[in-house]
Write an enzyme that holds these catalytic residues in place. Structure first.
Site, PDB file in Angstrom:
ATOM      1  N   ASN A 184       0.838  -1.202   0.000  1.00 50.57           N
ATOM      2  CA  ASN A 184       0.000   0.000   0.000  1.00 50.57           C
ATOM      3  C   ASN A 184       0.868   1.246   0.000  1.00 50.57           C
ATOM      4  O   ASN A 184       1.953   1.279   0.573  1.00 50.57           O
ATOM      5  CB  ASN A 184      -0.964  -0.015   1.198  1.00 50.57           C
ATOM      6  CG  ASN A 184      -0.409   0.664   2.422  1.00 50.57           C
ATOM      7  OD1 ASN A 184      -0.469   1.891   2.558  1.00 50.57           O
ATOM      8  ND2 ASN A 184       0.187  -0.109   3.332  1.00 50.57           N
ATOM      9  N   PHE A 242      -1.762   8.122   4.182  1.00 51.25           N
ATOM     10  CA  PHE A 242      -2.556   8.741   5.260  1.00 51.25           C
ATOM     11  C   PHE A 242      -3.798   9.455   4.730  1.00 51.25           C
ATOM     12  O   PHE A 242      -4.068  10.617   5.077  1.00 51.25           O
ATOM     13  CB  PHE A 242      -1.710   9.744   6.070  1.00 51.25           C
ATOM     14  CG  PHE A 242      -0.683   9.137   6.988  1.00 51.25           C
ATOM     15  CD1 PHE A 242      -0.722   7.802   7.345  1.00 51.25           C
ATOM     16  CD2 PHE A 242       0.339   9.928   7.516  1.00 51.25           C
ATOM     17  CE1 PHE A 242       0.241   7.253   8.204  1.00 51.25           C
ATOM     18  CE2 PHE A 242       1.297   9.399   8.370  1.00 51.25           C
ATOM     19  CZ  PHE A 242       1.244   8.057   8.711  1.00 51.25           C
ATOM     20  N   SER A 250       5.494   4.968   8.759  1.00 55.64           N
ATOM     21  CA  SER A 250       4.838   4.738   7.476  1.00 55.64           C
ATOM     22  C   SER A 250       5.760   5.211   6.368  1.00 55.64           C
ATOM     23  O   SER A 250       6.305   6.309   6.441  1.00 55.64           O
ATOM     24  CB  SER A 250       3.506   5.492   7.404  1.00 55.64           C
ATOM     25  OG  SER A 250       2.544   4.824   8.164  1.00 55.64           O
ATOM     26  N   ASN A 260       5.003   6.078   3.374  1.00 56.01           N
ATOM     27  CA  ASN A 260       4.329   6.799   2.294  1.00 56.01           C
ATOM     28  C   ASN A 260       4.158   8.293   2.533  1.00 56.01           C
ATOM     29  O   ASN A 260       3.444   8.956   1.798  1.00 56.01           O
ATOM     30  CB  ASN A 260       2.969   6.144   2.029  1.00 56.01           C
ATOM     31  CG  ASN A 260       3.107   4.664   1.708  1.00 56.01           C
ATOM     32  OD1 ASN A 260       3.904   4.296   0.851  1.00 56.01           O
ATOM     33  ND2 ASN A 260       2.377   3.819   2.424  1.00 56.01           N
ATOM     34  N   THR A 261       4.781   8.820   3.585  1.00 54.64           N
ATOM     35  CA  THR A 261       4.776  10.257   3.833  1.00 54.64           C
ATOM     36  C   THR A 261       6.227  10.716   3.857  1.00 54.64           C
ATOM     37  O   THR A 261       6.984  10.303   4.753  1.00 54.64           O
ATOM     38  CB  THR A 261       4.081  10.590   5.176  1.00 54.64           C
ATOM     39  OG1 THR A 261       2.725  10.168   5.095  1.00 54.64           O
ATOM     40  CG2 THR A 261       4.124  12.079   5.493  1.00 54.64           C
ATOM     41  N   LYS A 306       5.554   3.430  17.106  1.00 54.46           N
ATOM     42  CA  LYS A 306       5.530   2.370  16.080  1.00 54.46           C
ATOM     43  C   LYS A 306       6.694   2.543  15.125  1.00 54.46           C
ATOM     44  O   LYS A 306       6.841   3.594  14.497  1.00 54.46           O
ATOM     45  CB  LYS A 306       4.202   2.403  15.327  1.00 54.46           C
ATOM     46  CG  LYS A 306       4.056   1.259  14.328  1.00 54.46           C
ATOM     47  CD  LYS A 306       2.631   1.117  13.868  1.00 54.46           C
ATOM     48  CE  LYS A 306       2.469   0.014  12.843  1.00 54.46           C
ATOM     49  NZ  LYS A 306       1.083  -0.141  12.411  1.00 54.46           N
ATOM     50  N   ASN A 351       5.906  -1.660  11.421  1.00 58.71           N
ATOM     51  CA  ASN A 351       5.115  -1.186  10.285  1.00 58.71           C
ATOM     52  C   ASN A 351       5.457  -2.017   9.037  1.00 58.71           C
ATOM     53  O   ASN A 351       6.125  -3.039   9.137  1.00 58.71           O
ATOM     54  CB  ASN A 351       5.415   0.298  10.061  1.00 58.71           C
ATOM     55  CG  ASN A 351       4.173   1.046   9.603  1.00 58.71           C
ATOM     56  OD1 ASN A 351       3.515   0.615   8.651  1.00 58.71           O
ATOM     57  ND2 ASN A 351       3.850   2.139  10.265  1.00 58.71           N
TER      58      ASN A 351
END
Ligand SMILES: Cc1cc2nc3c(=O)[nH]c(=O)nc-3n(C[C@H](O)[C@H](O)[C@H](O)COP(=O)(O)O)c2cc1C
Length: 348
Positions: free
Chosen positions: A108, A112, A170, A172-173, A209, A238
């Site tokens: 994915n 967010f 994460s 993706n940021t 996390k 994660n």
């Protein structure tokens, strides 16, 4: 096959993001019965949280806290919603969610997508009673001072969640994972510590996390900083940016975070490093490729007080939660344990 597992099998035939939306809608609306009481051997303490069982829902499935009651009725011992960012944001362009069926995995790059803190706070106000609900905090893509976004989340949601997770892992940021470096981490954790009430019922656990792509020394440093700034536990881990050579699905090279069965060795290695560095002083929550009672038990024996899962639900259906709990209880008894806490770290 139960009705909910049949529903999951049908959803796997749809576009992944459409299936996800339908699952959330179904869980929010379906009048699911209360699950049977948990086997008392599964009761566990997680940083002061009294969990009826150690099997939790990982963040990302219910980003806006829309289906908390339905999710709790699947038998989870705790449910984590989010990641939520202070302001609503659309996330990355679609497609951004890929099922890697042959690999029992997911990639994915959602980025967010969520409705922001105000909507989230309103949903938490209507959360079901008697359920441990965690709020996973993220940062907006266009925020320069990322630490300020986590502090804003803590302050806006104070008194509304059973615990908080500070998600700095994460992929993706842009810039988010850099918060795991020493200087940025000390700044972030210092500001979080200052924003929390010193005592009283509003002081709930705050977990950090982390990514599975860190080396043991980096994890050691994070454990040290977490203890220094009174973080209550680590969630390990994660999604990964790694792409193991064993992946067979055509979508294996999509950009984003990989989760599910293939991340097991990465999440397990990170957990071992965290357990070694924490040495029993910092509770750990294991996530990444957990899809059976055997896998949950193995992580608990490595030092986890609880586990979480997401990707395996997509492939196994929600009946998986009850199966993991049943198998875990049987394994604890077979090894002569009378409580789950006796097994935590027993295999280190
Ligand atoms: C579609 C998707 C969205 C996710 N979104 C988030 C998120 O918003 N915040 C977060 O902390 N983790 C998020 N995760 C990561 C999961 O919480 C979990 O750490 C990871 O998927 C590994 O567990 P699993 O192998 O059981 O899926 C997401 C995972 C997936 C598959």
């Amino acid at each position: 096959m139960s009705l909910t597992d049949l529903g999951a099998a049908l959803l796997r035939r749809l576009d992944p993001e459409q299936a996800h939306r339908l699952a959330i809608r179904g869980l929010a609306l379906a009048p699911l019965p209360r699950p049977p009481a948990d086997d008392p051997i599964l009761r566990t303490d997680l940083a002061g949280l009294d969990l009826p069982n150690p099997v939790g829902l990982a963040a990302g499935l219910d980003k806006n806290g829309e289906a908390l009651r339905g999710l709790s009725r699947l038998g989870f011992g705790f449910v984590e919603c989010g990641s939520v960012t202070p302001r609503p944001q659309p996330g990355n362009p679609q497609p951004r969610l890929f099922r890697l069926g042959e690999d029992r995995a997911v990639i994915n790059r959602m980025g967010f997508n969520n409705a922001g803190l105000d909507a989230f706070a309103a949903r938490l106000d209507r959360r079901p009673a008697g359920v441990v609900v965690g709020a996973n905090l993220g940062a907006n893509k266009d925020t320069e001072d990322k630490a300020a976004d986590y502090v804003a989340g803590l302050e806006r949601l104070a008194g509304r969640a059973s615990y908080f997770t500070v998600n700095i892992s994460s992929p993706n940021t842009p810039g988010l994972r850099a918060l795991q470096g020493r200087e940025q981490l000390d700044d972030l954790l210092g500001r979080i510590d200052a924003a929390r009430p010193a005592s009283g019922p509003a002081r709930v656990p705050v977990f950090l996390k982390i990514a599975p792509d860190l080396i043991a020394d980096e994890i050691g440093m994070i454990v040290e900083a977490s203890l220094a700034h009174r973080i209550d536990g680590l969630i390990v881990s994660n999604t990964t940016l790694e792409r193991p050579e064993t992946l067979r699905s055509p979508q294996a090279h999509e950009t984003g975070g990989l989760s599910g069965a293939p991340i097991r060795p990465f999440a397990e290695k990170a957990l071992r490093a965290a357990a070694e560095a924490a040495n029993g002083c910092l509770p750990l929550i294991a996530v990444g490729g957990i899809d059976s009672g055997a896998e949950a038990y193995a992580r608990i024996r490595l030092g986890a007080s609880a586990v979480q899962l997401y990707s395996a639900l997509i492939y196994e259906g929600p009946g998986l939660v009850a199966r993991i709990k049943r198998d875990l209880a049987a394994r604890l008894r077979a090894d002569g344990f009378s409580t789950l806490s006796q097994a935590i770290g027993a295999g280190r």
